[in-house]
Design a protein around this motif. Structure first.
Motif, mmCIF file in Angstrom:
data_model
loop_
_atom_site.group_PDB
_atom_site.id
_atom_site.type_symbol
_atom_site.label_atom_id
_atom_site.label_comp_id
_atom_site.label_asym_id
_atom_site.label_seq_id
_atom_site.Cartn_x
_atom_site.Cartn_y
_atom_site.Cartn_z
ATOM 1 N N SER A 45 -4.497 2.918 -0.020
ATOM 2 C CA SER A 45 -3.501 2.068 -0.489
ATOM 3 C C SER A 45 -3.062 0.796 0.739
ATOM 4 O O SER A 45 -2.578 -0.124 0.046
ATOM 5 N N TRP A 46 -2.644 1.214 1.658
ATOM 6 C CA TRP A 46 -2.473 0.511 2.785
ATOM 7 C C TRP A 46 -3.489 -0.644 3.296
ATOM 8 O O TRP A 46 -3.275 -1.710 3.692
ATOM 9 N N THR A 47 -4.859 0.110 3.295
ATOM 10 C CA THR A 47 -5.771 -0.800 3.984
ATOM 11 C C THR A 47 -6.710 -1.629 2.685
ATOM 12 O O THR A 47 -7.441 -2.444 3.172
ATOM 13 N N ALA A 48 -6.566 -1.281 1.514
ATOM 14 C CA ALA A 48 -7.182 -2.139 0.580
ATOM 15 C C ALA A 48 -6.672 -3.401 0.336
ATOM 16 O O ALA A 48 -5.703 -3.713 0.192
ATOM 17 N N GLU A 49 -7.510 -4.384 0.189
ATOM 18 C CA GLU A 49 -7.410 -5.769 0.133
ATOM 19 C C GLU A 49 -8.184 -6.326 -1.275
ATOM 20 O O GLU A 49 -9.364 -6.051 -1.423
ATOM 21 N N PRO A 50 -7.675 -6.838 -2.228
ATOM 22 C CA PRO A 50 -6.256 -6.898 -2.354
ATOM 23 C C PRO A 50 -5.670 -5.687 -2.695
ATOM 24 O O PRO A 50 -6.167 -4.543 -3.079
ATOM 25 N N LYS A 51 -4.191 -5.569 -2.703
ATOM 26 C CA LYS A 51 -3.449 -4.421 -2.744
ATOM 27 C C LYS A 51 -3.856 -4.072 -4.297
ATOM 28 O O LYS A 51 -3.678 -4.554 -5.222
#
Length: 102
Positions: free
Chosen positions: A19-25
């Protein structure tokens, strides 16, 4: 004894990292479905990880939660001990002065 964990810690850590590293959130509900966990469980894991990382929020960190739990347990023991001492002192006071009204 605490209840057994429904989800392993490795899954929790991996989900928070994702969840922290995914783009977009990612949308939490969709991400939870992909991981096979309940969306509120995932939301709580993320919020707790943010609190542990020192992020803004109203949650206690994990270490603060452990300390609070220990202090509450100690407080309960002290209250029980005070109740026993209060009862014992009343008993002995009555033994020392039997003419004293109760």
């Amino acid at each position: 004894m605490p209840a057994p964990r429904q989800y392993p810690l490795e899954l929790r850590e991996r989900a928070v990292r994702m969840s922290w590293t995914a783009e977009p959130k990612p949308v939490i509900r969709r991400m939870a479905e992909d991981l096979g966990v309940h969306h509120e469980a995932l939301r709580n894991w993320i919020r707790q990880a943010e609190a542990d990382a020192g992020g803004p929020g109203d949650l206690l960190t994990t270490s603060e939660r452990v300390e609070l739990q220990a202090l509450r347990k100690e407080n309960l023991q002290v209250k029980r001990a005070n109740g026993v001492l209060r009862t014992a002192s009343a008993f002995f006071a009555a033994q020392l002065d039997p003419t004293r009204p109760r």
